[in-house]
Design a protein around this motif. Structure first.
Motif, PDB file in Angstrom:
ATOM      1  N   ASP A   1       0.688  -1.109  -0.123  1.00 19.18           N
ATOM      2  CA  ASP A   1      -0.171   0.007  -0.032  1.00 19.18           C
ATOM      3  C   ASP A   1       0.897   1.348   0.048  1.00 19.18           C
ATOM      4  OD1 ASP A   1      -2.557   1.408   0.334  1.00 19.18           O
ATOM      5  OD2 ASP A   1      -1.973   1.906   2.306  1.00 19.18           O
ATOM      6  N   TYR A   2       1.979   1.120   0.743  1.00 11.43           N
ATOM      7  CA  TYR A   2       2.677   2.451   0.779  1.00 11.43           C
ATOM      8  C   TYR A   2       3.599   2.635  -0.525  1.00 11.43           C
ATOM      9  CZ  TYR A   2       6.816   5.096   2.108  1.00 11.43           C
ATOM     10  OH  TYR A   2       7.859   6.053   2.098  1.00 11.43           O
ATOM     11  N   LEU A   3       4.019   1.750  -0.994  1.00 14.37           N
ATOM     12  CA  LEU A   3       4.503   1.583  -2.415  1.00 14.37           C
ATOM     13  C   LEU A   3       3.701   2.047  -3.422  1.00 14.37           C
ATOM     14  CD1 LEU A   3       7.034  -1.474  -2.208  1.00 14.37           C
ATOM     15  CD2 LEU A   3       7.790   1.169  -2.085  1.00 14.37           C
ATOM     16  N   ASP A   4       2.490   1.769  -3.258  1.00 10.82           N
ATOM     17  CA  ASP A   4       1.493   2.164  -4.349  1.00 10.82           C
ATOM     18  C   ASP A   4       1.222   3.712  -4.447  1.00 10.82           C
ATOM     19  OD1 ASP A   4       1.404  -0.408  -5.399  1.00 10.82           O
ATOM     20  OD2 ASP A   4      -0.535  -1.137  -4.494  1.00 10.82           O
ATOM     21  N   ARG A   5       1.153   4.172  -3.043  1.00 13.43           N
ATOM     22  CA  ARG A   5       0.671   5.436  -2.931  1.00 13.43           C
ATOM     23  C   ARG A   5       2.047   6.597  -2.454  1.00 13.43           C
ATOM     24  NH1 ARG A   5      -3.860   5.306   1.626  1.00 13.43           N
ATOM     25  NH2 ARG A   5      -2.074   6.318   2.344  1.00 13.43           N
ATOM     26  N   VAL A   6       3.004   5.977  -2.619  1.00 11.10           N
ATOM     27  CA  VAL A   6       4.179   6.906  -2.057  1.00 11.10           C
ATOM     28  C   VAL A   6       4.318   8.091  -2.780  1.00 11.10           C
ATOM     29  CG1 VAL A   6       5.819   5.958  -3.781  1.00 11.10           C
ATOM     30  CG2 VAL A   6       6.450   6.784  -1.370  1.00 11.10           C
TER      31      VAL A   6
ATOM     32  N   THR B   1       2.290  12.864   1.650  1.00 14.22           N
ATOM     33  CA  THR B   1       2.923  14.006   2.139  1.00 14.22           C
ATOM     34  C   THR B   1       4.363  13.250   2.899  1.00 14.22           C
ATOM     35  OG1 THR B   1       1.887  14.245   4.233  1.00 14.22           O
ATOM     36  CG2 THR B   1       1.224  15.243   2.385  1.00 14.22           C
ATOM     37  N   VAL B   2       5.224  14.213   3.145  1.00 18.22           N
ATOM     38  CA  VAL B   2       6.306  13.763   3.870  1.00 18.22           C
ATOM     39  C   VAL B   2       6.137  13.285   5.213  1.00 18.22           C
ATOM     40  CG1 VAL B   2       8.835  14.309   4.803  1.00 18.22           C
ATOM     41  CG2 VAL B   2       7.933  15.349   2.499  1.00 18.22           C
ATOM     42  N   GLU B   3       5.192  13.818   5.770  1.00 21.19           N
ATOM     43  CA  GLU B   3       4.723  13.189   7.284  1.00 21.19           C
ATOM     44  C   GLU B   3       4.010  12.186   7.254  1.00 21.19           C
ATOM     45  OE1 GLU B   3       3.594  16.645   6.202  1.00 21.19           O
ATOM     46  OE2 GLU B   3       5.171  17.675   7.044  1.00 21.19           O
ATOM     47  N   LYS B   4       3.182  11.813   6.112  1.00 19.11           N
ATOM     48  CA  LYS B   4       2.334  10.617   5.960  1.00 19.11           C
ATOM     49  C   LYS B   4       3.302   9.325   5.765  1.00 19.11           C
ATOM     50  CE  LYS B   4      -2.042  11.603   6.505  1.00 19.11           C
ATOM     51  NZ  LYS B   4      -2.864  10.898   7.597  1.00 19.11           N
ATOM     52  N   ARG B   5       4.425   9.803   4.812  1.00 20.22           N
ATOM     53  CA  ARG B   5       5.374   8.759   4.637  1.00 20.22           C
ATOM     54  C   ARG B   5       6.172   8.146   5.969  1.00 20.22           C
ATOM     55  NH1 ARG B   5       8.547  11.260  -0.670  1.00 20.22           N
ATOM     56  NH2 ARG B   5       6.732  11.414  -1.973  1.00 20.22           N
ATOM     57  N   THR B   6       6.442   9.256   6.738  1.00 20.39           N
ATOM     58  CA  THR B   6       7.182   8.895   7.879  1.00 20.39           C
ATOM     59  C   THR B   6       6.199   8.414   8.828  1.00 20.39           C
ATOM     60  OG1 THR B   6       8.388  10.699   7.649  1.00 20.39           O
ATOM     61  CG2 THR B   6       8.557  10.067   9.724  1.00 20.39           C
TER      62      THR B   6
ATOM     63  N   LYS C   1       4.900   3.159  11.391  1.00 19.70           N
ATOM     64  CA  LYS C   1       4.042   2.021  11.909  1.00 19.70           C
ATOM     65  C   LYS C   1       4.635   0.673  11.247  1.00 19.70           C
ATOM     66  CE  LYS C   1      -0.504   4.298  11.236  1.00 19.70           C
ATOM     67  NZ  LYS C   1      -1.730   4.347  10.533  1.00 19.70           N
ATOM     68  N   ILE C   2       5.274   0.674  10.196  1.00 22.42           N
ATOM     69  CA  ILE C   2       5.942  -0.790   9.773  1.00 22.42           C
ATOM     70  C   ILE C   2       6.918  -1.019  10.626  1.00 22.42           C
ATOM     71  CG2 ILE C   2       7.172  -1.844   7.726  1.00 22.42           C
ATOM     72  CD1 ILE C   2       5.239  -0.092   5.812  1.00 22.42           C
ATOM     73  N   GLN C   3       7.897  -0.142  11.080  1.00 21.79           N
ATOM     74  CA  GLN C   3       9.047  -0.339  11.855  1.00 21.79           C
ATOM     75  C   GLN C   3       8.424  -0.861  13.189  1.00 21.79           C
ATOM     76  OE1 GLN C   3      12.267  -0.080  10.810  1.00 21.79           O
ATOM     77  NE2 GLN C   3      12.536  -1.182  12.824  1.00 21.79           N
ATOM     78  N   LYS C   4       7.432  -0.412  13.868  1.00 23.41           N
ATOM     79  CA  LYS C   4       6.994  -0.890  14.990  1.00 23.41           C
ATOM     80  C   LYS C   4       6.524  -2.106  15.050  1.00 23.41           C
ATOM     81  CE  LYS C   4       5.509   3.683  17.111  1.00 23.41           C
ATOM     82  NZ  LYS C   4       4.607   4.328  17.441  1.00 23.41           N
ATOM     83  N   MET C   5       5.866  -2.728  13.741  1.00 23.52           N
ATOM     84  CA  MET C   5       5.336  -4.023  13.663  1.00 23.52           C
ATOM     85  C   MET C   5       6.494  -4.905  13.374  1.00 23.52           C
ATOM     86  SD  MET C   5       2.282  -3.316  10.971  1.00 23.52           S
ATOM     87  CE  MET C   5       1.499  -4.893  11.010  1.00 23.52           C
ATOM     88  N   PHE C   6       7.765  -4.519  12.577  1.00 26.07           N
ATOM     89  CA  PHE C   6       8.590  -5.131  12.617  1.00 26.07           C
ATOM     90  C   PHE C   6       9.292  -5.612  14.249  1.00 26.07           C
ATOM     91  CE2 PHE C   6       9.531  -4.475   8.065  1.00 26.07           C
ATOM     92  CZ  PHE C   6       9.706  -5.775   7.687  1.00 26.07           C
ATOM     93  N   ASN C   7       9.359  -4.433  14.863  1.00 23.21           N
ATOM     94  CA  ASN C   7       9.854  -4.604  16.192  1.00 23.21           C
ATOM     95  C   ASN C   7       9.127  -5.834  16.972  1.00 23.21           C
ATOM     96  OD1 ASN C   7      12.253  -2.933  15.700  1.00 23.21           O
ATOM     97  ND2 ASN C   7      10.845  -1.033  16.661  1.00 23.21           N
ATOM     98  N   LYS C   8       7.724  -5.528  16.704  1.00 23.44           N
ATOM     99  CA  LYS C   8       6.663  -6.623  17.630  1.00 23.44           C
ATOM    100  C   LYS C   8       7.219  -8.044  17.154  1.00 23.44           C
ATOM    101  CE  LYS C   8       3.559  -7.242  20.606  1.00 23.44           C
ATOM    102  NZ  LYS C   8       3.911  -6.850  22.032  1.00 23.44           N
ATOM    103  N   THR C   9       7.385  -8.367  15.963  1.00 21.69           N
ATOM    104  CA  THR C   9       7.931  -9.859  15.414  1.00 21.69           C
ATOM    105  C   THR C   9       9.147 -10.045  15.891  1.00 21.69           C
ATOM    106  OG1 THR C   9       8.767  -8.704  13.293  1.00 21.69           O
ATOM    107  CG2 THR C   9       6.496  -9.547  13.178  1.00 21.69           C
TER     108      THR C   9
END
Length: 148
Positions: free
Chosen positions: A55-60, A64-69, A74-82
């Motif tokens: 979804d991120y890559l489709d809409r990148v 906006t820069v803020e939404k990208r960040t 969010k993805i990084q937090k999910m990786f940390n949880k795994t």
């Protein structure tokens, strides 16, 4: 008579080790169930990460820069949880290994005590001589199954 009890105890313990998960001692079964649950949770999160990354890559371009960040965080937090789930699984695996190792050491000690007791008998009677011979044959047969 005591020899036979050692042997029966030893063989019962071997059966526990060499049978399926449902026959494992409670703590081992619990650890394996928890590891399976942690793995399932991690896999679910990884699937969600894949979906979010697509979804991120489709809409990148439209973000906006803020939404990208925000999305990347969010993805990084999910990786940390795994990663946390993986760390928990490693700890459970270590604990499980230690439990099994302790059980094996006990079986080895029981076997050594049983073999020593057989050797210590200096003059067995005729009937117990055949029992001792059978016990020795059984110990020889099952000691090859010993896991060390």
């Amino acid at each position: 008579m005591a020899n036979t009890m050692y042997l029966e105890h030893y063989l019962d313990n071997l059966c526990v080790i060499f049978t399926g998960l449902e026959n494992l001692p409670g703590e081992l079964q619990r650890n394996f169930t928890l590891m399976r649950d942690l793995d399932s949770r991690a896999q679910d999160i990884l699937k969600e990460i894949d979906r979010m990354a697509e979804d991120y890559l489709d809409r990148v371009q439209q973000l906006t820069v803020e939404k990208r960040t925000e999305q990347i965080e969010k993805i990084q937090k999910m990786f940390n949880k795994t990663k946390e789930y993986g760390d928990d699984k490693v700890q459970l695996a270590i604990q499980t290994y230690e439990l099994v190792d302790k059980h094996i050491r006990k079986l080895d000690a029981d076997l050594a005590r049983f073999e020593a007791e057989l050797k210590d008998k200096s003059a067995p009677s005729q009937s117990s001589d055949s029992d001792s011979q059978k016990s020795i044959e059984l110990v020889s047969k099952y000691s090859r199954l010993s896991i060390t």
